[in-house]
Write a protein that holds these residues in place. Structure first.
Motif, short mmCIF file in Angstrom:
data_model
loop_
_atom_site.label_atom_id
_atom_site.label_comp_id
_atom_site.label_asym_id
_atom_site.label_seq_id
_atom_site.Cartn_x
_atom_site.Cartn_y
_atom_site.Cartn_z
N SER A 86 41.52 41.35 37.75
CA SER A 86 41.51 42.47 36.62
C SER A 86 40.96 43.78 37.47
O SER A 86 40.97 45.07 36.88
CB SER A 86 40.11 42.27 35.92
OG SER A 86 38.92 41.83 36.77
N GLY B 40 42.78 44.99 40.02
CA GLY B 40 43.89 45.17 41.19
C GLY B 40 44.50 46.54 40.97
O GLY B 40 44.88 47.08 41.81
N ASP B 41 44.43 47.07 39.75
CA ASP B 41 44.78 48.69 39.43
C ASP B 41 43.76 49.70 39.77
O ASP B 41 44.14 50.77 39.80
CB ASP B 41 45.41 48.66 38.09
CG ASP B 41 44.39 48.60 37.09
OD1 ASP B 41 43.26 47.89 37.19
OD2 ASP B 41 44.71 49.03 35.86
N VAL B 42 42.50 49.28 40.39
CA VAL B 42 41.38 50.37 40.43
C VAL B 42 41.65 50.94 41.89
O VAL B 42 42.08 50.21 42.89
CB VAL B 42 40.10 49.65 40.34
CG1 VAL B 42 39.05 50.77 40.81
CG2 VAL B 42 39.96 49.25 38.89
N VAL B 43 41.47 52.14 41.81
CA VAL B 43 41.86 52.82 43.09
C VAL B 43 40.40 53.46 43.63
O VAL B 43 39.79 54.34 42.72
CB VAL B 43 42.83 54.32 43.01
CG1 VAL B 43 42.86 54.83 44.32
CG2 VAL B 43 44.10 53.57 42.46
#
Length: 193
Positions: free
Chosen positions: A12, A14-17
């Protein structure tokens, strides 16, 4: 096969920068710095403290009994003068009533009253502070502070609780110093004799 909690979390997120290091420091700086409105309020409060000419104490005071007699005279005040004040033999030139005033209002009113009377060459005052039987949280708070405040004012030579006809122990006769004008006038009168 079911995913573990750790695998679910990683999937969940994975797309957080992550934020760049500079942005994080800048956000922390913004949070810790006061706003313009806060700065203006601080400045106004500081000015008020800096320019308050009222030097009367707001610190602890020894509480008096509501029926205590007040009495004080500075060194150099003649016994006869003090006795005449105590016996109410001087004409009362001005009166200040502090009944129903809050601590802050009474402090300011007393200070302004005495300073004004000194400027206008008024010498004998009657200050009505009450005995304070019903004052909260302690009896005689205002009376106790008046006793302390009058001793702090340089132009107050002496004071004493009033006679019953002027309010008894709920009022105080107060004698102020002569102004330089009055001293000179007095010298001229007595020099002509």
């Amino acid at each position: 096969m079911a995913m573990t909690d750790e695998e679910l979390f990683l999937a969940s997120m994975g797309d957080v920068v992550p934020l760049a290091q500079d942005n994080r420091a800048q956000l922390e700086k913004q949070k810790s710095q006061p706003t313009e409105a806060q700065l203006a309020r601080r400045e106004a409060a500081q000015k008020e403290l800096d320019f308050d000419p009222n030097f009367l104490s707001t610190e602890y005071v020894d509480l008096l009994d509501p029926h205590d007699q007040l009495g004080y005279k500075k060194d150099g005040v003649q016994e006869g003068v003090y006795k005449n004040l105590r016996l109410g033999k001087y004409q009362i030139d001005a009166t200040l009533d502090l009944h129903g005033k809050s601590f802050v209002e009474a402090r300011q009113a007393l200070f302004e009253f005495v300073v004004d009377c000194q400027k206008r060459n008024i010498r004998v005052l009657l200050i009505r502070h009450g005995i304070g039987l019903k004052s909260k949280p302690f009896p005689a708070i205002l009376k106790s502070y008046c006793n302390k405040w009058l001793q702090e004012i340089p132009c107050v030579l002496a004071f004493h609780s009033a006679l019953t006809c002027h309010g008894g122990s709920g009022s105080t006769y107060t004698l102020l110093k002569k102004s330089e004008e009055k001293k000179l006038e007095n010298r001229e009168i007595h020099a002509k004799r």
